[in-house]
Design an enzyme around this catalytic site. Structure first.
Site, PDB file in Angstrom:
ATOM      1  N   LYS A 162       0.864  -1.320   0.112  1.00 40.58           N
ATOM      2  CA  LYS A 162       0.084   0.020  -0.056  1.00 40.58           C
ATOM      3  C   LYS A 162       0.844   1.508   0.114  1.00 40.58           C
ATOM      4  CE  LYS A 162      -1.638   1.640   4.088  1.00 40.58           C
ATOM      5  NZ  LYS A 162      -1.355   2.980   4.553  1.00 40.58           N
ATOM      6  N   ASN A 163       1.890   1.287   0.803  1.00 44.00           N
ATOM      7  CA  ASN A 163       2.609   2.704   1.037  1.00 44.00           C
ATOM      8  C   ASN A 163       3.447   2.903  -0.044  1.00 44.00           C
ATOM      9  OD1 ASN A 163       1.114   3.264   3.261  1.00 44.00           O
ATOM     10  ND2 ASN A 163       2.410   2.384   4.681  1.00 44.00           N
ATOM     11  N   CYS A 207      -4.897   7.661  10.402  1.00 44.90           N
ATOM     12  CA  CYS A 207      -5.147   6.851  11.465  1.00 44.90           C
ATOM     13  C   CYS A 207      -4.887   7.497  12.731  1.00 44.90           C
ATOM     14  CB  CYS A 207      -3.862   5.813  11.681  1.00 44.90           C
ATOM     15  SG  CYS A 207      -4.165   4.280  10.442  1.00 44.90           S
ATOM     16  N   ARG A 213       0.049  14.003  13.985  1.00 44.12           N
ATOM     17  CA  ARG A 213       0.620  13.723  12.910  1.00 44.12           C
ATOM     18  C   ARG A 213       0.713  15.143  12.066  1.00 44.12           C
ATOM     19  NH1 ARG A 213      -1.008   8.232  10.119  1.00 44.12           N
ATOM     20  NH2 ARG A 213       1.255   8.484   9.310  1.00 44.12           N
ATOM     21  N   ASP A 231       4.628  -0.294  12.105  1.00 41.26           N
ATOM     22  CA  ASP A 231       3.318  -0.982  11.722  1.00 41.26           C
ATOM     23  C   ASP A 231       3.417  -2.442  12.322  1.00 41.26           C
ATOM     24  OD1 ASP A 231       2.642   1.296  10.637  1.00 41.26           O
ATOM     25  OD2 ASP A 231       3.566   0.999   8.683  1.00 41.26           O
ATOM     26  N   ARG A 264      -8.942  -0.577   4.750  1.00 38.95           N
ATOM     27  CA  ARG A 264      -8.195   0.696   4.175  1.00 38.95           C
ATOM     28  C   ARG A 264      -6.967  -0.146   3.620  1.00 38.95           C
ATOM     29  NH1 ARG A 264      -6.358   4.393   8.181  1.00 38.95           N
ATOM     30  NH2 ARG A 264      -4.822   4.697   6.695  1.00 38.95           N
TER      31      ARG A 264
HETATM   32  C1  EPZ Z   1       4.656   6.462   6.679  1.00 38.76           C
HETATM   33  O1  EPZ Z   1       4.009   7.601   7.544  1.00 38.76           O
HETATM   34  C2  EPZ Z   1       3.549   5.556   6.574  1.00 38.76           C
HETATM   35  N1  EPZ Z   1       2.618   6.016   5.927  1.00 38.76           N
HETATM   36  C3  EPZ Z   1       3.049   5.057   7.938  1.00 38.76           C
HETATM   37  O2  EPZ Z   1       2.122   3.840   7.604  1.00 38.76           O
HETATM   38  C4  EPZ Z   1       4.321   4.188   8.763  1.00 38.76           C
HETATM   39  O3  EPZ Z   1       3.939   3.987  10.149  1.00 38.76           O
HETATM   40  C5  EPZ Z   1       5.259   5.396   8.878  1.00 38.76           C
HETATM   41  O4  EPZ Z   1       5.975   6.062   7.666  1.00 38.76           O
HETATM   42  C6  EPZ Z   1       6.593   4.990   9.564  1.00 38.76           C
HETATM   43  O5  EPZ Z   1       7.280   3.923   8.929  1.00 38.76           O
HETATM   44  C7  EPZ Z   1       2.668   6.151   4.418  1.00 38.76           C
HETATM   45  O6  EPZ Z   1       3.674   5.737   3.909  1.00 38.76           O
HETATM   46  C8  EPZ Z   1       1.371   6.805   3.904  1.00 38.76           C
HETATM   47  P1  EPZ Z   1       6.780   9.605   9.411  1.00 38.76           P
HETATM   48  P2  EPZ Z   1       4.488   9.216   7.835  1.00 38.76           P
HETATM   49  O7  EPZ Z   1       6.542  11.020   8.427  1.00 38.76           O
HETATM   50  O8  EPZ Z   1       5.284   9.300   6.634  1.00 38.76           O
HETATM   51  C9  EPZ Z   1       6.582  12.668  12.950  1.00 38.76           C
HETATM   52  C10 EPZ Z   1       0.316   2.590   8.057  1.00 38.76           C
HETATM   53  O9  EPZ Z   1      -0.435   2.020   8.727  1.00 38.76           O
HETATM   54  N2  EPZ Z   1       6.209  13.659  12.148  1.00 38.76           N
HETATM   55  O10 EPZ Z   1       8.109   8.681   9.028  1.00 38.76           O
HETATM   56  O11 EPZ Z   1       3.454   9.712   7.956  1.00 38.76           O
HETATM   57  C11 EPZ Z   1       5.090  11.758  12.974  1.00 38.76           C
HETATM   58  O12 EPZ Z   1       4.175  12.044  13.541  1.00 38.76           O
HETATM   59  C12 EPZ Z   1       0.650   3.841   8.066  1.00 38.76           C
HETATM   60  O13 EPZ Z   1       0.340   2.284   6.979  1.00 38.76           O
HETATM   61  C13 EPZ Z   1       6.425  15.073  12.464  1.00 38.76           C
HETATM   62  O14 EPZ Z   1       6.607  15.273  13.583  1.00 38.76           O
HETATM   63  O15 EPZ Z   1       5.586   8.933   9.028  1.00 38.76           O
HETATM   64  C14 EPZ Z   1       5.812  10.537  13.742  1.00 38.76           C
HETATM   65  O16 EPZ Z   1       5.768  10.555  15.111  1.00 38.76           O
HETATM   66  C15 EPZ Z   1       0.835   4.334   9.418  1.00 38.76           C
HETATM   67  N3  EPZ Z   1       6.325  15.820  11.456  1.00 38.76           N
HETATM   68  C16 EPZ Z   1       7.178  10.199  13.051  1.00 38.76           C
HETATM   69  O17 EPZ Z   1       7.674  11.623  12.682  1.00 38.76           O
HETATM   70  C17 EPZ Z   1       6.297  15.725  10.170  1.00 38.76           C
HETATM   71  O18 EPZ Z   1       6.312  16.541   9.354  1.00 38.76           O
HETATM   72  C18 EPZ Z   1       7.303   9.546  11.751  1.00 38.76           C
HETATM   73  O19 EPZ Z   1       6.574   9.723  10.759  1.00 38.76           O
HETATM   74  C19 EPZ Z   1       6.324  14.233   9.843  1.00 38.76           C
HETATM   75  C20 EPZ Z   1       6.395  13.404  10.861  1.00 38.76           C
END
Ligand code: EPZ
Length: 420
Positions: free
Chosen positions: A22-23, A116, A121, A306, A400
């Protein structure tokens, strides 16, 4: 609201296939906005999140033709415009539309992307990256406005992330693909889905080099049409592997890349889960006794956030005290409350840390699928339960990310039904 009803079954057995990631798929569908010809993507799962991103692009004039797991995308009639705000607020991954739309049309506006409920986020890393790239970025009345001034377009630039972000790294890659200037990223995410996006962009003619967590991108104004097969979903594969281990079943999981799951397999070895691995399969065998283990999530190649919730169920079946530490998201342990309802002995010390005391038999109960991965986790819990019926509300959270999940589980002997 659809629900899943699960009854205790005999052991699961047979073969279960893994579908496309998916991702990775969502980011390549966003990437099709950069290409003028037809994009052909194989191994695209038919799941709600993909349907939503398709719907957003259709509203911008993009056309799609699905044939099984093959998706043909034509951007011939793509027109400048903003992604539908309602749909954007329903899917977090829609944030990766900023890169391609800004690069192609020099401006884009969208509300905060949804997703989610696994913690706050924010998208500050994305906003900061686009500012480094020269964009004017404003936030008013819940909308983000991105504008790329003409004068800045050719300046080479370095984007340095203070903390790793998967989608922010992907956004910069997608933006850079159409830019002829050199763009460098420091502290990039290296998740297999990011690497697959890089492969997709390279096929289109983008030059990308990797050196540890550093990336250098030099794009082109005219990118070639792409045909690409999306990698298998490592999270789905890991979820099935954990399901087999938790239910003490013998299960062959096919169509995956075991190298994407090294960290999980290492934990399996330490816990005493017996398995065999091949080029594209994992065969999980019935293991006599599982040992407790500590899990702390981290960016790839660390233990994936995940898979933390599915692993939480497995640890209820392991002898001793296991510690869970969620380092990525601030609120991803809520499913533990549902496992407690089912009889698990768990001490939750904060929104990020918990101890699990095992082994403990689980019993069926009425539980909530709080988000996508927690939903899949509760399917595992329901199938692990020894007695009683498990009812999981909000099946759509699971839809989803997992295609025809009940059918695939029924095929390996699970007693699961979808009810309205
Ligand atoms: C991606 O989310 C995936 N989603 C997530 O999968 C996955 O859990 C995550 O990466 C970590 O591997 C998609 O690819 C669509 P991050 P992403 O930005 O990119 C904080 C699933 O179930 N952060 O690496 O949103 C954030 O809040 C989903 O398939 C900020 O603070 O994750 C988190 O605590 C869930 N500011 C951490 O960083 C920002 O601008 C890592 O988030 C961005 C992120």
């Amino acid at each position: 609201m659809a629900k899943f009803k699960i009854l205790p079954a005999k052991k699961l057995s047979g073969v279960i296939p893994v579908y496309g990631a998916k991702n990775a798929a969502i980011k390549m569908i966003a990437g099709s906005l950069l290409l003028k010809g037809e994009t052909i993507l194989d191994n695209i799962p038919d799941i709600l999140d993909i349907q939503k991103i398709i719907r957003i692009l259709e509203k911008l004039g993009v056309s799609f033709h699905r044939d099984g797991h093959r998706l043909k995308i034509s951007t011939q009639n793509l027109r400048p415009g903003d992604p539908d705000p309602k749909l954007v607020s329903e899917i977090r991954a829609s944030v990766v539309l900023v890169g391609p739309l800004l690069s192609r049309f020099s401006s884009v506006n969208l509300p905060h992307p949804g997703g989610c409920t696994i913690g706050q986020r924010p998208i500050d890393r994305h906003l900061q990256a686009f500012r480094h790239l020269g964009a004017d970025v404003d936030e008013t009345k819940g909308y983000y406005h991105f504008q790329m001034p003409e004068t800045i377009k050719n300046r080479p630039v370095k984007v340095k992330f203070s903390e790793i972000s998967v989608t922010a790294t992907e956004n910069v890659l997608l933006f850079g693909a159409l830019q002829e200037r050199l763009i460098e990223i420091e502290n990039a995410a290296l998740e297999p889905e990011v690497i697959d996006l890089i492969e997709f962009l390279k096929k289109a003619g983008v030059e990308i080099s990797l050196n540890g967590r550093r990336m250098a991108i030099r794009g082109r104004r005219n990118l070639s049409p792409v045909k690409h097969r999306v990698i298998p979903d490592r999270i789905e594969a890991g979820t099935f592997a954990i399901l087999a281990a938790a239910t003490k079943s013998s299960l062959k999981i096919i169509g995956l890349i075991p190298e994407h799951l090294e960290n999980l397999l290492d934990k399996f070895q330490k816990m005493g889960v017996q398995f065999e691995r091949g080029g594209d399969f994992l065969y999980i065998k019935k293991s006599p006794r599982l040992k407790a283990l500590d899990i702390a999530t981290a960016p790839f190649p660390g233990f994936p956030t995940d898979l933390q919730p599915p692993m939480g169920v497995l640890l209820t079946q392991a002898a001793g005290i296991s510690r869970l530490k969620e380092n990525i998201f601030s609120n991803r342990l809520e499913y533990l409350g549902e496992l407690q309802k089912m009889g698990a002995r768990i001490k939750i010390s904060s929104s990020r840390e918990a101890k699990i005391y095992g082994p403990k038999e689980l019993n069926g109960d009425k539980i909530e699928s709080l988000d996508l991965r927690a939903g899949a986790t509760l399917l595992i819990a329901g199938l692990t339960a020894k007695y009683g019926e498990t009812v999981i509300n909000h099946a759509e959270n699971i839809d989803r990310g997992y295609e025809k999940i009940e059918e695939r589980l029924q095929n390996i002997g699970a007693n699961i039904q979808r009810v309205q």
